[in-house]
Scaffold this active site. Structure first.
Site, PDB file in Angstrom:
ATOM      1  N   ASP A  44     -15.845 -61.888-140.281  1.00 50.25           N
ATOM      2  CA  ASP A  44     -16.033 -63.085-139.462  1.00 50.25           C
ATOM      3  C   ASP A  44     -17.492 -63.526-139.525  1.00 50.25           C
ATOM      4  O   ASP A  44     -18.370 -62.881-138.969  1.00 50.25           O
ATOM      5  CB  ASP A  44     -15.633 -62.803-138.008  1.00 50.25           C
ATOM      6  CG  ASP A  44     -15.739 -64.047-137.152  1.00 50.25           C
ATOM      7  OD1 ASP A  44     -14.746 -64.787-137.056  1.00 50.25           O
ATOM      8  OD2 ASP A  44     -16.826 -64.295-136.588  1.00 50.25           O
ATOM      9  N   TYR A  49     -25.159 -67.922-138.588  1.00 53.22           N
ATOM     10  CA  TYR A  49     -25.619 -66.532-138.540  1.00 53.22           C
ATOM     11  C   TYR A  49     -26.741 -66.260-139.539  1.00 53.22           C
ATOM     12  O   TYR A  49     -27.426 -65.243-139.429  1.00 53.22           O
ATOM     13  CB  TYR A  49     -24.460 -65.567-138.790  1.00 53.22           C
ATOM     14  CG  TYR A  49     -23.342 -65.661-137.784  1.00 53.22           C
ATOM     15  CD1 TYR A  49     -23.492 -66.358-136.589  1.00 53.22           C
ATOM     16  CD2 TYR A  49     -22.108 -65.059-138.029  1.00 53.22           C
ATOM     17  CE1 TYR A  49     -22.464 -66.453-135.673  1.00 53.22           C
ATOM     18  CE2 TYR A  49     -21.076 -65.141-137.104  1.00 53.22           C
ATOM     19  CZ  TYR A  49     -21.245 -65.841-135.937  1.00 53.22           C
ATOM     20  OH  TYR A  49     -20.213 -65.926-135.042  1.00 53.22           O
ATOM     21  N   HIS A 111     -17.469 -74.476-134.827  1.00 53.58           N
ATOM     22  CA  HIS A 111     -18.142 -73.435-134.057  1.00 53.58           C
ATOM     23  C   HIS A 111     -18.222 -73.770-132.563  1.00 53.58           C
ATOM     24  O   HIS A 111     -17.951 -72.919-131.720  1.00 53.58           O
ATOM     25  CB  HIS A 111     -19.546 -73.216-134.619  1.00 53.58           C
ATOM     26  CG  HIS A 111     -20.099 -71.851-134.373  1.00 53.58           C
ATOM     27  ND1 HIS A 111     -20.959 -71.212-135.231  1.00 53.58           N
ATOM     28  CD2 HIS A 111     -19.922 -70.985-133.351  1.00 53.58           C
ATOM     29  CE1 HIS A 111     -21.279 -70.020-134.761  1.00 53.58           C
ATOM     30  NE2 HIS A 111     -20.668 -69.861-133.614  1.00 53.58           N
TER      31      HIS A 111
END
Length: 319
Positions: A44, A49, A111
């Site tokens: 994931d 990130y 997101h």
């Protein structure tokens, strides 16, 4: 490994995955490789990130070495807030696929239901929350419906097998279902005993939308960011410890994960520690008593740690 079948495609999602948020960038490739060696088959990630290129390197090496085949690994990624305009969605999906060295994502999520002013990836990537990279949140008036329909074209073009949403509450989910040509396959939300979100879980089950829980350990993920709101740790909570003692050899972390996964909610814990990485994966061989599930759920404090409203009141999506 236990799986969840997605409603539209029937594709099977592993019940336990490896989350890439806050995995140290310099070690991400090796960590992903070792996670796949240990048995993880769900990764994931997200553009935000900042480690997708390294994750892709780890996956590519694992495929090359025969650890896994591409079709055996379910790869999830997410579209960041600055790319919500319809002309940017596919462009960024392709960039993220290139970072992963993949031709398609198994699941691609929006997101947050927040549209921020576009930042060219050549200027700064990932762009994060602030337009100037420091302190300024710049909103953009892109309707969520526009973004969602652009996501649907990713399925049409073969860039994503499934699409979904993240950090969405019940009212927005119901609205999405009114206009969605392709129903969201998955909703990913913060979910732990301090924030069980029982009504939202029931709503998703009603519409056959799978749920992925993040922050399964509650405030533990937020300590280093000083965003834990000084709420007592679930990992050190007396009630969690008492439940764990009933299941020989299982840790509080494993019990917290099982609290979700036993109910068909996928979990995506991360760890930079290999032993804990393996422990997190190997938590599904117990069945918690319903009374123990109820006891853990009773710890509810409606404590939400991932709240954009703490960054800027104009993006208080959970208000």
């Amino acid at each position: 490994m236990a799986t969840i079948a997605l409603s539209r495609t029937g594709q099977k999602v592993p019940l336990v995955g490896f989350g890439l948020w806050k995995v140290t960038k310099s070690s991400t490739a090796d960590t992903v490789y070792k996670a796949l060696q240990a048995g993880y088959r769900l990764l994931d990630g997200a553009g935000d990130y900042g480690n997708e290129k390294e994750a892709g390197e780890g996956l590519a090496r694992a495929i090359k070495d025969g650890v896994v085949k591409r079709e055996e690994v379910f790869v999830t990624s997410k579209l960041w807030n600055t790319f919500h305009a319809k002309e940017h969605v596919a462009k960024l999906a392709r960039k993220q696929l290139a970072d992963w060295q993949l031709e398609y994502f198994d699941l691609f999520l929006i997101h947050f239901p927040i549209s921020l002013k576009y930042v060219d990836p050549e200027t700064r990537y990932p762009p994060e929350w602030f337009y100037d990279g420091k302190s300024q949140v710049e909103l953009q008036n892109t309707p969520y419906e526009e973004t969602y329909h652009a996501m649907e074209t990713l399925v049409d073009e073969g860039l994503a097998k499934n699409i979904g949403i993240s950090n969405v509450n019940g009212s927005l989910l119901i609205d999405i279902l009114r206009y969605a040509r392709i129903k969201p396959a998955v909703l990913q939300v913060e979910l732990h005993p301090y924030l069980p979100q029982e009504q939202l879980v029931t709503l998703c089950k009603k519409y056959d939308i799978a749920i992925t829980a993040y922050c399964s350990f509650g405030p533990a993920s937020w300590l280093e960011l000083d965003m834990h709101k000084h709420v007592p740790s679930l990992l050190d909570h007396d009630v969690v410890a008492q439940v764990a003692k009933k299941y020989s050899g299982k840790t509080p972390a494993q019990v917290l994960l099982r609290w979700a996964s036993q109910r068909g909610i996928a979990v995506i814990p991360k760890s930079n520690n290999h032993d804990r990485l393996v422990q997190n994966l190997n938590h599904t061989d117990i069945t918690l008593d319903e009374a123990d599930i109820a006891t853990l759920t009773s710890l509810n404090q409606n404590a939400r740690f991932n709240d954009p409203g703490s960054i800027d009141p104009r993006i208080a999506i959970f208000a």
